[in-house]
Structure formats: C-alpha cells, structure tokens
Design a protein around this motif. Structure first.
Motif: not given
Length: 102
Positions: A5-7, A35-41, A57-60
């Motif tokens: 939900e956060f993602i 950009v979402t992946l960049l922010v998560l990183f 593995y967790n959010h494929r």
C-alpha cells in the motif's frame, strides 16, 4: 501500513507530480515507475544488489516488467534528473540531525 500500500501510494503521488512523460518503445518501465524505485532505493538504503533482490522477490507483482539488474541501474542513471523534484533543499536542521529519517 503494509508495504504494498505504501509503494502504491508513493507511485500515485510521483505519477501525479511528474505528469505525462514520453515513454520510448524499447523501455519497459515508465518514468514514474523508475522514480518510484529510485525513491524506494533511497529510503531503503544499502547496496543496489540487495535492493534489487528485495524488489524482485517481494514486490514483483507491483513491477511485473522489472528489467534485469544492470538495465535497472542504467535506468536509474538516466532518470536521476526527475528525482530532483522530490528532494528537499538541505537545511541546518537536516545537516545537524545525525539520526536521519525515523
């Protein structure tokens, strides 16, 4: 709040802020996804390889067209300019704070 939900909320706010960005035919991900992946990183911190394993593995299910690790790192380099819209200018408090975001 669950991670999925956060993602999803993070992606929606980034997509709304970026607006329409042209996607080339050979790209697998839209700019807002990268950009979402960049922010998560940035939030997750650590090493890129561990981050890629975690996302893969967790959010494929949230990123079904996730490219291989080297292609994703090149996409991070190419889309780094969009990330500046979401960064806050450094202040005295953010420089002095040793704990970061808690």
């Amino acid at each position: 709040m669950p991670q999925d939900e956060f993602i999803t909320r993070l992606f929606c706010s980034i997509d709304q802020e970026l607006g329409p960005v042209k996607k080339y035919d050979d790209e697998m991900l839209y700019a807002s996804e990268v950009v979402t992946l960049l922010v998560l990183f940035a939030i997750n911190g650590g090493k890129f390889r561990a981050f890629y394993r975690w996302i893969n593995y967790n959010h494929r299910c949230l990123f079904p067209k996730l490219p291989e690790m080297t292609r994703l790192s090149r996409l991070f380099q190419a889309h780094q300019g969009y990330l500046k819209r979401f960064l806050v200018a450094p202040t005295t408090l953010s420089i002095i704070d040793t704990y970061g975001i808690e």
